[in-house]
Design a protein around this motif. Structure first.
Motif, PDB file in Angstrom:
ATOM      1  N   LEU A  83       0.870  -1.166   0.000  1.00  0.00           N
ATOM      2  CA  LEU A  83       0.000   0.000   0.000  1.00  0.00           C
ATOM      3  C   LEU A  83       0.909   1.219   0.000  1.00  0.00           C
ATOM      4  CD1 LEU A  83      -2.935   1.015   0.264  1.00  0.00           C
ATOM      5  CD2 LEU A  83      -2.571   1.050   2.738  1.00  0.00           C
ATOM      6  N   ASP A  84       1.019   1.834  -1.166  1.00  0.00           N
ATOM      7  CA  ASP A  84       1.961   2.932  -1.333  1.00  0.00           C
ATOM      8  C   ASP A  84       3.361   2.501  -0.878  1.00  0.00           C
ATOM      9  OD1 ASP A  84      -0.005   4.504  -2.420  1.00  0.00           O
ATOM     10  OD2 ASP A  84      -0.625   5.285  -0.489  1.00  0.00           O
ATOM     11  N   GLN A  85       3.904   3.202   0.113  1.00  0.00           N
ATOM     12  CA  GLN A  85       5.274   2.879   0.495  1.00  0.00           C
ATOM     13  C   GLN A  85       5.349   1.734   1.502  1.00  0.00           C
ATOM     14  OE1 GLN A  85       3.446   5.164   1.691  1.00  0.00           O
ATOM     15  NE2 GLN A  85       3.972   5.690   3.802  1.00  0.00           N
ATOM     16  N   PHE A  86       4.198   1.266   1.986  1.00  0.00           N
ATOM     17  CA  PHE A  86       4.206   0.243   3.016  1.00  0.00           C
ATOM     18  C   PHE A  86       4.053  -1.146   2.401  1.00  0.00           C
ATOM     19  CE2 PHE A  86       2.276   4.023   5.013  1.00  0.00           C
ATOM     20  CZ  PHE A  86       3.292   4.307   5.916  1.00  0.00           C
TER      21      PHE A  86
END
Lengths: 781, 290
Positions: free
Chosen positions: A379-382
């Motif tokens: 999820l995006d940068q995660f």
């Protein structure tokens, strides 16, 4: 339970048996009965000596044994759908003799349906509550999307329920899906399904047969409470290289088989893969510029089966079986969110078969089985990764001994399994490395058992089978064990009527962790440890079998009663993912199941099939415990696979030499399900509009509408060509009269289109599959 | 080591994705449910369900006690709110004094919440103190509950990071850090509102310290925010009963319409009825994403 005593018993029996064998005087004729051309063994084939009125039936591996006095005889070897073979024999010593039967072809006007021998064999055997199906039989029946599934075909047998529309899970005599011991060439398979249970992992091209034991379990089986699903892979063609396969609506199959060395061994490798991901990717590509288009998730599964056998000598043979399968699901939103979900089984088994002499046989095997799922999420940068697995290494040895008087068939065995339960592995972090979190929870367990059993034939009228299994398990420093007695008896009231009874006690030491109400890829296996004790069940069954119409029909009626302790369920809202204190989420209760199964079958003639009716009850009770009010406030409730009535009818008709028609009909009472009885308005801490929260005060008190469905099928064998001497087109019509069977029911708000205000609530029923026609092309050369 | 519990959010996302995956998988071979007429209205006969009192009571230090008391109804009943007018609500303060909350329906302008009962004076609540609530009505129904004030867990930092996209598409994610106390069984609720807090938050999820107690936590969002957005970041420190209540509400909602979901009973923090009685302990920061 004193395990030392049980092991002692086993070794004592092992030492004594050869000594007993030397005391016998008559000669033994033994060997295999196989199909000519394919080399496929023929379980249930009969080897008879008409002059003596003696005969033997080939067992699940196609092996037969006959005790005869020395002399010259004429042997008749027969099996349904194959030409009867006549052989002269001069028996002067113990002798191994194998036979090959040619297919009867269409001149007999019979549908080639294998079964567990003749109906007469079924009448006479002590074993009750068992169903055998072959892949050949399953391939004649209509199937969802044309995908033949031998486990789903078993759902058409009495006493077996499915877990929902189109799913391959088995719920046998009130048992849950995790209480089935699923074996592939004697190696355990933990999650036998693809695509969230819609298809089983068993490729019909690689499978020879499956035996389903619903009760009266032989002592060599243990570790699960409710059933044994014993799947045997087909051996390869020992005579020539062959290729077969099929192209279907959603998958294609290819099988290669042939001799390893002429007369020494054979191999078979079969694979299949779905391909709707090919189409969905194209659809996504075509719509990639459409901002309103939601990409279709990517999904496929594949599996490979392999089997090889090799004769090391006259008395020794090696068998190697393997399975590798994977499901892959992925979704990318294109807005920073990616989701990947993979799961699959790995199974490998090596078996060494040794014949000490014609009466004493030893099978020793080593197997590995593993199941794993992994969810990767970004999820995006995660990023986030969740995985769970279970791995087993098993060693087992089984000794078969048949004394010369033919009155006994003894079996002793030992098995040991090392388990590794990876109940949860979590990795979470950020791309810049500033966030990093991990957790890994795993347990070890060891399981073992010894058993001894004997089939005793004191007279034509009576036959007994008695067995004792001593099993044990340890994990986390805690030991569990128990004795599992098994008993069965058959009394022949007349040549056409038999009365049978059986009793079995079973222990289950590993448990499926799920609160989904269905078997999902994310289910976790957990050992007996801490407060989680082994599950235990007992079952008594009685029945009568009646052979009618000169042996063309067999009608069987069985009643059963099963009671089980330490059944497991979970607290409401239990945290099952990566929970180091998973033990505290379990709830324990009792279960009961009882019912009556009537089964009429016909296996010979142009029209074959069966009719089954089951009247059954399944109940569970989980009293208040562990700070909860239990389940259903501690009152008895019906699990969702409870069905009061279940009727199945299967007909296969050989219309002409090249055309076979088939149909199956199912009717069952509605599934027990839970609907909210009330609701309340919830505002929460911020002042948004209140929303409705459903209230579920009771469990499974609502019944969905009854389920009924008719499937139709046609197998059209095409004219042989140079390249494809054998090929057919198989047409299926699933849900032929397009009934909207209920899959689930939910409650919905009805809103005013102008004001968006809720004006009322309504109940909605969702169905899964309308009428689905399909066609599959199968070939062989 | 820096620790993060995106877990709950990602778990939640995963669960939703998984359900979507499951259903999408099922539908791949068939067709869209609605498109093929595979859904229809049906009549269902449900057993009689007796109405229960439902309370939502969130006390706050320095605020007038305002609680709402309603009644549960049969699921298919008309959507008219059921508000009993004969309920006596009594609050027990930490020193044992009992204060009757008068029936005075209204709307709290600060939170936007509707309430039915109003306290006589602002509340003084210190961490560790215990409050009690009792509801009685003329039908003989009685609902009781008690709540302990959680300690305040302060926000350490709030920061944001922009992605590398062109300015028109450039978005930022937000990170909030705090230190989880050494005590086990701490639960948190993370919210980000735009400008005001009296509406649905932009981002919201709950986390627990089950896997890494006593460490620094970082809670984050996706690339959801534009330059100059005004955000109100809130961190609530919850006690276990309130966290379990929230979870059970979510589970109960998810079970309706999910063939794989197991129905979940509501884990109320009160006895004799439904609902929640708790004392809120939170810290807020307003930031402008620059």
């Amino acid at each position: 339970m004193n395990l030392r005593f049980a092991f002692g018993l086993f070794f004592l029996a092992s030492l004594l048996l050869p000594a007993v064998a030397l005391a016998q005087a008559r000669y033994t004729l033994s060997g295999l009965v196989k199909a000519a051309g394919t080399g496929e063994t023929l379980p249930g084939a009969t080897v008879a000596v008409p002059a003596l009125g003696l005969g033997a039936t080939a067992d699940a591996t196609g092996a037969y044994r006959l005790e005869l006095p020395a002399g010259r005889y004429q042997l008749l070897v027969s099996f349904i759908g194959y030409q009867t073979l006549t052989r002269d024999l001069n028996l002067t010593r113990d002798q191994r003799q194998s036979f090959q039967l040619s297919e009867a072809g269409n001149e007999l006007g019979e549908v080639v349906v294998q079964g567990s021998g003749t109906l007469k064999d079924k009448l006479q055997t002590t074993q009750m509550s068992v169903e055998r199906l072959t892949a050949k039989e399953a391939k004649l029946l209509p199937a969802l999307f044309g995908e033949v599934d031998i486990l789903k075909t078993l759902q058409l047998k009495p006493g077996v329920q499915n877990g929902g529309e189109g799913t391959s899970g088995l719920f046998v005599r009130g048992g849950s899906a995790d209480q089935n011991l699923v074996l592939l060439d004697d190696a355990l398979v933990y999650n036998p399904s693809h695509l969230f249970g819609l298809f089983s992992v068993f490729n019909p091209d690689a499978v020879q047969s499956v035996d389903l034991y619903k009760g009266g379990f032989p002592a060599q089986y243990g570790g699960r409470l409710s059933s044994v699903v014993d799947v045997k892979l087909r051996p390869g063609n020992p005579d020539k290289i062959g290729v077969s396969g099929g192209i279907g609506l959603i998958s294609s199959r290819l099988t290669l088989e042939g001799p390893i060395k002429k007369g020494k061994g054979a191999f078979l490798v079969a694979g299949r893969r779905t391909y709707f991901d090919v189409f969905t990717r194209q659809i996504n590509k075509l719509n990639q510029d459409d901002p309103d288009f939601n990409p279709i998730p990517d999904y496929y599964f594949y599996d490979f089966n392999a089997k090889a056998n090799y004769k090391l000598g006259e008395k020794d043979e090696l068998f190697l079986s393997g399975y590798l399968g994977n499901d892959a699901f992925s979704f990318g939103s294109g807005q920073g969110f990616n989701f990947n979900f993979n799961w699959g089984n790995r199974v490998a088994a090596l078996r060494w078969s040794h014949a000490f002499n014609s009466r004493l046989f030893l099978n020793t095997s080593a197997s590995y089985t593993g199941y794993k799922y992994e969810i990767s999420n970004k999820l995006d940068q995660f990023s986030f990764n969740l995985a769970s697995d279970i791995q087993d290494v098993n060693l087992r040895s089984d000794l078969d001994y048949r004394p010369g008087n033919g009155q006994h068939a003894l079996k002793v065995g030992i098995t040991a399994t090392a388990h590794r339960f990876g109940t949860g592995r979590l990795r979470a972090g950020s791309g810049d490395g500033r966030l990093n979190l991990g957790s890994d929870i795993s347990y070890l367990g060891q399981e073992g058992a010894v058993y001894v059993s004997d089939v005793y034939n004191p007279s034509e009228k009576w036959q007994f089978e008695a067995g004792l299994r001593a099993s044990g398990f340890q994990s986390g420093g805690q030991q569990y064990g128990g004795l599992e007695p098994r008993a069965a008896a058959r009394y022949a009231v007349s040549p056409t009527v038999s009365v049978k009874g059986s009793y079995a006690l079973m222990y289950q030491y590993v448990h499926l962790v799920t609160n989904s109400g269905a078997s999902l890829p994310t289910d976790i296996w957990y050992p007996s440890r801490g407060s989680v004790q082994p599950q235990r069940s007992q079952q008594v069954a009685g029945g009568v079998s009646w052979l009618l119409g000169d042996g063309r029909y067999l009608i069987t009626n069985e009643v059963y009663y099963k009671w089980a302790q330490r059944q497991i369920d979970f607290k409401d809202g239990a945290q099952l993912f990566v929970n180091p204190d998973l033990d505290s989420e379990f709830l324990f209760g009792k279960g009961w199941a009882y019912g009556n199964e009537i089964y009429l079958e016909k296996k010979q003639g142009r029209t074959t099939g069966w009719l089954g009716y089951t009247l059954a009850w399944t109940k569970r009770r989980f009293p208040p415990q562990r700070g909860t009010s239990g389940i259903n406030n501690g009152d008895t409730f019906y699990p969702n696979y409870d069905r009061r009535h279940n009727l199945t009818a299967v007909v296969i008709h050989n219309l002409s030499e090249r055309v076979k028609l088939s149909g199956s009909f199912v009717f069952s009472s509605g599934q027990a399900t839970t609907l909210p009885l009330g609701r309340f308005a919830f505002q929460d801490i911020y002042g948004s509009d209140a929303s409705a929260v459903p209230i579920y005060p009771q469990r499974n008190t609502y019944r969905l509408a009854p389920y009924n469905r008719l499937d139709l099928g046609v197998v059209w064998q095409m004219k042989p060509t140079r390249w494809f001497p054998e090929s057919d087109l198989t047409f299926s019509m699933y849900n032929a009269y397009n009934r909207r069977n209920p899959y689930f029911v939910y409650f919905d708000q009805v809103k005013d289109e102008q004001t968006e205000q809720v004006t009322s609530y309504r109940a909605r029923q969702v169905s899964l599959f309308p009428v689905i026609p399909s066609v599959t092309y199968n070939f062989k050369f | 080591m820096t620790r993060s519990t995106l877990i709950s959010r990602i778990f939640d996302t995963s669960r939703r994705s998984f359900r979507a995956a499951g259903l999408a998988g099922l539908l791949l071979g068939g067709a869209g449910l609605a498109g093929c007429g595979l859904q229809k209205d049906i009549d269902v006969e449900l057993p009689a369900y007796p109405a229960q009192l439902v309370v939502e009571a969130y006390l706050e230090n320095g605020q007038l006690p305002r609680i709402s008391v309603t009644e549960s109804v049969e699921y298919l009943a008309a959507p008219t709110p059921s508000v009993p007018t004969d309920v006596t609500a009594t609050l027990t303060l930490p020193d044992g004094r009992r204060e009757v909350l008068r029936f005075a329906p209204g709307q709290d302008r600060r939170t936007g919440k509707l309430y039915t009962h109003l306290g006589p004076r602002t509340l003084a609540a210190q961490p560790g103190q215990t409050f009690g609530l009792e509801l009685t009505d003329t039908k003989g129904r009685r609902v009781t509950g008690s709540a302990v004030v959680p300690v305040l867990v302060p926000i350490d930092t709030v920061e944001w990071v922009f992605n590398d996209k062109p300015e028109a598409e450039r978005r930022a994610y937000v990170l909030m850090r705090f230190q989880d106390p050494e005590t086990p069984l701490d639960y948190y609720r993370f919210q980000i509102h735009r400008r005001r807090v009296n509406s649905n938050p932009e981002v919201e999820y709950t986390v627990e310290d089950r896997l890494s107690n006593g460490t620094e936590y970082t809670l984050g969002t996706g690339y959801d925010f534009k330059r100059d957005d005004t955000l109100v970041v809130s961190l609530y420190h919850l006690d276990r009963p309130y966290f379990q209540f929230l979870q059970s509400v979510q589970d109960a909602r998810n079970a309706n319409g999910n063939p794989f979901g197991q129905p979940s009973a509501i884990k109320n923090t009160v006895e004799g009825g439904l609902g929640v009685f708790t004392v809120l302990s939170y810290q807020r920061r307003q930031v402008i994403v620059k």
